[in-house]
Write a protein that holds these residues in place. Structure first.
Motif, PDB file in Angstrom:
ATOM      1  N   ILE A 276     -34.109  34.125  28.883  1.00 42.43           N
ATOM      2  CA  ILE A 276     -33.941  33.292  27.473  1.00 42.43           C
ATOM      3  C   ILE A 276     -33.023  32.906  28.406  1.00 42.43           C
ATOM      4  O   ILE A 276     -32.811  31.391  28.262  1.00 42.43           O
ATOM      5  CB  ILE A 276     -34.370  33.046  26.093  1.00 42.43           C
ATOM      6  N   ILE A 277     -32.332  33.578  28.182  1.00 38.42           N
ATOM      7  CA  ILE A 277     -29.727  32.960  28.488  1.00 38.42           C
ATOM      8  C   ILE A 277     -30.731  32.170  29.917  1.00 38.42           C
ATOM      9  O   ILE A 277     -29.554  30.897  30.555  1.00 38.42           O
ATOM     10  CB  ILE A 277     -29.665  33.931  28.563  1.00 38.42           C
ATOM     11  N   LEU A 278     -30.978  32.582  30.614  1.00 45.82           N
ATOM     12  CA  LEU A 278     -31.066  32.769  32.010  1.00 45.82           C
ATOM     13  C   LEU A 278     -31.858  31.488  32.367  1.00 45.82           C
ATOM     14  O   LEU A 278     -31.467  30.701  33.303  1.00 45.82           O
ATOM     15  CB  LEU A 278     -32.002  33.881  33.110  1.00 45.82           C
ATOM     16  N   SER A 279     -33.015  31.019  31.669  1.00 52.37           N
ATOM     17  CA  SER A 279     -34.102  30.020  31.464  1.00 52.37           C
ATOM     18  C   SER A 279     -32.630  28.604  31.302  1.00 52.37           C
ATOM     19  O   SER A 279     -33.107  27.802  32.195  1.00 52.37           O
ATOM     20  CB  SER A 279     -35.108  29.876  30.443  1.00 52.37           C
ATOM     21  N   LEU A 280     -31.869  28.817  30.074  1.00 52.74           N
ATOM     22  CA  LEU A 280     -31.373  27.728  29.911  1.00 52.74           C
ATOM     23  C   LEU A 280     -30.225  27.715  31.229  1.00 52.74           C
ATOM     24  O   LEU A 280     -29.464  26.518  31.240  1.00 52.74           O
ATOM     25  CB  LEU A 280     -30.092  28.217  29.193  1.00 52.74           C
ATOM     26  N   VAL A 281     -29.290  28.694  31.852  1.00 48.55           N
ATOM     27  CA  VAL A 281     -28.945  28.336  32.774  1.00 48.55           C
ATOM     28  C   VAL A 281     -29.760  27.963  33.899  1.00 48.55           C
ATOM     29  O   VAL A 281     -28.806  26.842  34.798  1.00 48.55           O
ATOM     30  CB  VAL A 281     -28.590  29.854  33.333  1.00 48.55           C
ATOM     31  N   LEU A 282     -30.582  27.712  34.361  1.00 52.96           N
ATOM     32  CA  LEU A 282     -30.854  27.906  35.246  1.00 52.96           C
ATOM     33  C   LEU A 282     -31.317  25.952  35.218  1.00 52.96           C
ATOM     34  O   LEU A 282     -31.845  25.176  36.110  1.00 52.96           O
ATOM     35  CB  LEU A 282     -33.041  28.069  35.302  1.00 52.96           C
ATOM     36  N   TYR A 283     -32.068  25.433  33.782  1.00 51.57           N
ATOM     37  CA  TYR A 283     -32.626  24.614  33.498  1.00 51.57           C
ATOM     38  C   TYR A 283     -31.117  23.487  33.817  1.00 51.57           C
ATOM     39  O   TYR A 283     -30.865  22.486  32.662  1.00 51.57           O
ATOM     40  CB  TYR A 283     -32.840  24.193  32.291  1.00 51.57           C
ATOM     41  N   THR A 284     -29.733  23.810  33.701  1.00 51.53           N
ATOM     42  CA  THR A 284     -28.237  23.320  33.336  1.00 51.53           C
ATOM     43  C   THR A 284     -28.378  22.560  32.141  1.00 51.53           C
ATOM     44  O   THR A 284     -28.169  21.073  31.251  1.00 51.53           O
ATOM     45  CB  THR A 284     -28.062  22.417  34.371  1.00 51.53           C
ATOM     46  N   ASP A 285     -28.617  23.373  30.855  1.00 49.44           N
ATOM     47  CA  ASP A 285     -28.935  23.297  29.509  1.00 49.44           C
ATOM     48  C   ASP A 285     -27.551  23.144  28.479  1.00 49.44           C
ATOM     49  O   ASP A 285     -26.891  24.160  28.745  1.00 49.44           O
ATOM     50  CB  ASP A 285     -29.746  23.814  28.539  1.00 49.44           C
ATOM     51  N   ASN A 286     -27.080  22.117  28.060  1.00 48.03           N
ATOM     52  CA  ASN A 286     -26.066  22.132  27.980  1.00 48.03           C
ATOM     53  C   ASN A 286     -25.535  21.726  26.318  1.00 48.03           C
ATOM     54  O   ASN A 286     -24.193  21.475  26.095  1.00 48.03           O
ATOM     55  CB  ASN A 286     -24.558  21.069  28.332  1.00 48.03           C
ATOM     56  N   ASN A 287     -27.122  21.539  25.760  1.00 44.99           N
ATOM     57  CA  ASN A 287     -26.800  21.702  24.376  1.00 44.99           C
ATOM     58  C   ASN A 287     -26.443  22.539  23.167  1.00 44.99           C
ATOM     59  O   ASN A 287     -26.964  23.382  23.987  1.00 44.99           O
ATOM     60  CB  ASN A 287     -28.305  20.987  23.934  1.00 44.99           C
ATOM     61  N   ILE A 288     -25.251  23.289  23.171  1.00 42.66           N
ATOM     62  CA  ILE A 288     -24.730  23.805  22.386  1.00 42.66           C
ATOM     63  C   ILE A 288     -26.423  24.786  21.385  1.00 42.66           C
ATOM     64  O   ILE A 288     -26.168  25.588  21.000  1.00 42.66           O
ATOM     65  CB  ILE A 288     -23.613  23.527  21.352  1.00 42.66           C
ATOM     66  N   ARG A 289     -26.844  23.351  20.748  1.00 47.78           N
ATOM     67  CA  ARG A 289     -27.742  24.361  19.444  1.00 47.78           C
ATOM     68  C   ARG A 289     -28.694  25.119  20.370  1.00 47.78           C
ATOM     69  O   ARG A 289     -29.825  25.946  19.933  1.00 47.78           O
ATOM     70  CB  ARG A 289     -28.061  22.788  19.344  1.00 47.78           C
ATOM     71  N   HIS A 290     -29.266  24.874  21.644  1.00 43.74           N
ATOM     72  CA  HIS A 290     -30.221  25.248  22.857  1.00 43.74           C
ATOM     73  C   HIS A 290     -29.512  26.534  22.705  1.00 43.74           C
ATOM     74  O   HIS A 290     -30.608  27.301  22.799  1.00 43.74           O
ATOM     75  CB  HIS A 290     -30.834  24.654  24.130  1.00 43.74           C
TER      76      HIS A 290
END
Length: 307
Positions: free
Chosen positions: A146-160
């Motif tokens: 899950i964490i790596l998916s946020l990294v790969l999608y370069t998600d900068n939304n802190i809530r996510h």
């Protein structure tokens, strides 16, 4: 012959796959033939068989919904054959159920590519993986996916980044409440003992050695081409394909960490490995080589049953 049957999605394919799964299920229980066939025993075995079947259908849904392979049924065929390679994977209820919840989590993680309902998907993914960890502790390693998916999608939304931890915390609170009701203590239902073992002596049998060697060698070979072809995929799907290879790595780490090496730990590897090998089969140009490649995977588990 085999490729012509499974290169398109057809109902007959699932009948064949379900038969192979049933065979693996029965073979794994040959040691229980002298056990009393009580109603509880029969119901439990039917539930476990249902979990195995529904896991196959869930894998097919994940693959088709996210275009992880072409419109064929190779991945479900391979998954059922892997069960036959190592039949012990169907013999442990905690691992079967845990793997099912991991697949539910994987479904939500891979679907993040649409960038719709992201918060809900992140919460659901963490929730299902946390439940999977209740049945088999080391399944918690999939939380890293899950964490790596946020990294790969370069998600900068802190809530996510916070939401997945809320999903795990929700399961923790539910577990504590259930423990208080059933056992009158806080942690009666929780299995939070991260035991490990690096004793691989249980694999020192001919059938195990052949099965593991074939699965790992075919998996590594297919992974090389899988990685090379990721950039050829549509940009919107590339992260999904990367997540599958990461899931395979995490699954392999679970095999290494498993406190009891009884073969069931390989079940976590089967779904990502089936997707990776299917992608390789799809790019094989020579029909004869494709047929031989798939035939080895089809015939060998039946041969191992004779050992």
């Amino acid at each position: 012959m085999i490729t012509s049957i499974f290169n398109k999605s057809k109902p007959i394919n699932f009948i064949i796959v379900f038969f192979i799964t049933l065979l693996a299920f029965v073979i794994a229980r040959k040691g229980l033939i002298n056990e009393p066939f009580t109603m509880v025993f029969i119901v439990k075995q039917n539930i476990l068989l249902f979990v195995a079947y529904i896991s196959i259908l869930l894998l097919d849904f994940i693959v088709n919904k996210n275009n992880l392979t072409l419109k064929n049924n190779y991945e479900v065929l391979l998954f059922s054959l892997f069960l036959l390679f190592i039949t012990q994977t169907t013999n442990h209820s905690n691992v079967l159920i845990s793997n099912f919840f991991v697949l539910l989590g994987l479904r939500r993680i891979v679907s993040l590519r649409s960038q719709k309902d992201v918060k809900k998907k992140l919460f659901d993914a963490a929730f299902w993986i946390a439940i999977a960890a209740l049945f088999y502790f080391w399944a918690i390693l999939f939380f890293a996916l899950i964490i790596l998916s946020l990294v790969l999608y370069t998600d900068n939304n802190i809530r996510h980044w916070i939401i997945p931890f809320l999903g795990v915390f929700t399961v923790f609170l539910m577990s504590v409440a259930t423990s208080l009701l059933l056992y009158d203590n806080f942690f009666g239902i929780l299995d939070i003992s991260p035991e490990t073992s690096y004793d691989f002596s249980n694999y020192n049998s001919l059938s195990y050695l052949i099965a593991i060697t074939v699965l790992l060698s075919f998996g590594v070979w297919s992974s090389i081409f899988y990685l090379q072809n990721i950039n050829k995929k549509k940009k919107a799907f590339r992260v999904s394909f990367k997540l599958i290879i990461i899931a395979a790595i995490i699954s392999f780490l679970i095999v290494l960490q498993a406190p009891e090496k009884n073969g069931s730990e390989f079940l976590f590897l089967f779904a990502p490995l089936a997707i990776i090998i299917t992608n390789y089969i799809e790019i094989i140009q020579d029909k004869w080589f494709k047929e031989v490649f798939l035939s080895v995977l089809v015939i060998l588990p039946f041969v191992l049953l004779l050992l």
